[in-house]
Scaffold this active site. Structure first.
Site, PDB file in Angstrom:
ATOM      1  N   ASP A   1      15.897  38.514 -37.677  1.00 49.82           N
ATOM      2  CA  ASP A   1      14.715  39.351 -37.536  1.00 49.82           C
ATOM      3  C   ASP A   1      14.678  40.483 -38.560  1.00 49.82           C
ATOM      4  O   ASP A   1      15.624  40.672 -39.330  1.00 49.82           O
ATOM      5  CB  ASP A   1      14.665  39.949 -36.127  1.00 49.82           C
ATOM      6  CG  ASP A   1      14.409  38.899 -35.059  1.00 49.82           C
ATOM      7  OD1 ASP A   1      13.777  37.877 -35.383  1.00 49.82           O
ATOM      8  OD2 ASP A   1      14.833  39.102 -33.905  1.00 49.82           O
TER       9      ASP A   1
ATOM     10  N   TYR B   1      27.941  35.845 -35.655  1.00 46.84           N
ATOM     11  CA  TYR B   1      27.315  37.137 -35.923  1.00 46.84           C
ATOM     12  C   TYR B   1      28.337  38.237 -35.673  1.00 46.84           C
ATOM     13  O   TYR B   1      29.168  38.135 -34.766  1.00 46.84           O
ATOM     14  CB  TYR B   1      26.112  37.370 -35.000  1.00 46.84           C
ATOM     15  CG  TYR B   1      24.880  36.588 -35.344  1.00 46.84           C
ATOM     16  CD1 TYR B   1      23.874  37.138 -36.154  1.00 46.84           C
ATOM     17  CD2 TYR B   1      24.686  35.303 -34.837  1.00 46.84           C
ATOM     18  CE1 TYR B   1      22.727  36.415 -36.452  1.00 46.84           C
ATOM     19  CE2 TYR B   1      23.536  34.579 -35.139  1.00 46.84           C
ATOM     20  CZ  TYR B   1      22.562  35.150 -35.949  1.00 46.84           C
ATOM     21  OH  TYR B   1      21.427  34.434 -36.243  1.00 46.84           O
TER      22      TYR B   1
END
Length: 295
Positions: free
Chosen positions: A60, A124
């Protein structure tokens, strides 16, 4: 004249602060996505086909990547050989030079290879900074690259205990943000790794010794929309004493996105996609003129 097409798997990195995300932004949107710049760079190679870069892992606005991946096809005239992996890497980086986007590796892959569906895991890392009392105390080298928790001490042992609750296979409905495609995504995910550990920073030794960096690592085959930022926010809340380990379990058991506390999700700026993994057999040298026996 005959033409030949070659499919490539590219690995790339970027600083996400100036982009709308990794995915292509519509033409009317003022802020572009990383994909816009990748496709523009490929077009400057003058391929005969319509350029389309298929991203493996969506990130994002404001999220960074040390390793994302994508596949693309380049069609050239028969009298022009396919770009080698090295030449394509150097050419794309030349055209991307003005942007904080870099191609790190290129592989020739079979024509049916898909960067998203052939990926077997994604990792991540979320970066935190503690011991910061004022915005001006953060070194410029860390600007937009971590979440500075002002005047906060974290109970790391409690966070580590809570991380074990999230490890394994669960329905993570509570930890996904609602989106248009949510009804079509399986909320059951297997978290291979949820880890809280000390982080590192170049600036830590040279700028301000009281700032401590922490890293929260998450590894899974795939993730739900904003799942990592929601898990991070919940773990930080445990570290701050705002949530208990038992409440993390209760959130998980609720299986309801609306059960997640408002405004608890971590901001995007501290999140990095650090690894997209494939089978070793997918990354061996490949040439179009040999039979492909890989699974």
């Amino acid at each position: 004249m005959q033409q030949n097409s070659t499919r490539y798997l590219i690995f790339f990195q970027y600083l996400g602060s100036k982009y709308s995300g990794v995915m292509k932004a519509p033409a009317h949107q003022p802020v572009e996505g990383v994909q816009n710049h990748l496709e523009n760079a490929v077009r400057r190679l003058k391929p005969l086909n319509e350029v389309s870069v298929s991203i493996s892992s969506r990130t994002d606005t404001g999220v960074h990547a040390l390793c994302n991946s994508a596949h693309l096809d380049i069609l050239r005239k028969a009298d022009k050989p396919p770009f080698t992996e090295k030449v394509l890497t150097e050419a794309l980086n030349f055209f991307l030079k003005p942007e904080p986007i870099r191609i790190t590796r290129v592989y020739c892959v079979p024509s049916d290879f898909h960067a998203r569906y052939r990926a077997i895991s994604r990792t991540y890392v979320y970066r935190l900074a503690t011991g910061v009392s004022r915005h001006s105390e953060m070194p410029l080298t860390e600007r937009d690259l971590c979440w500075a928790l002002r005047d906060t001490e974290l109970d790391i042992s409690a966070m580590q205990e809570a991380s074990t609750v999230l490890t394994g296979t669960h329905d993570f409905s509570t930890f996904r943000a609602l989106s248009s495609d949510a009804p079509f995504k399986d909320p059951v995910k297997t978290m291979e790794l949820v880890q809280v550990q000390l982080g590192l920073s170049f600036s830590q030794r040279h700028f301000h010794r009281d700032i401590q960096f922490w890293e929260l690592s998450f590894k899974s085959g795939s993730f739900l929309y904003r799942q990592v930022r929601r898990m991070t926010g919940a773990l930080v809340a445990v570290g701050q004493g705002k949530l208990s380990v038992r409440q993390i379990q209760e959130l998980l058991d609720a299986r309801d996105s609306l059960a997640y506390p408002q405004n608890m999700a971590a901001p995007s700026r501290g999140l990095f996609l650090t690894k997209v993994e494939y089978k070793d057999s997918d990354l061996v040298p490949y040439t179009q003129d040999r039979t492909d026996n890989r699974n």
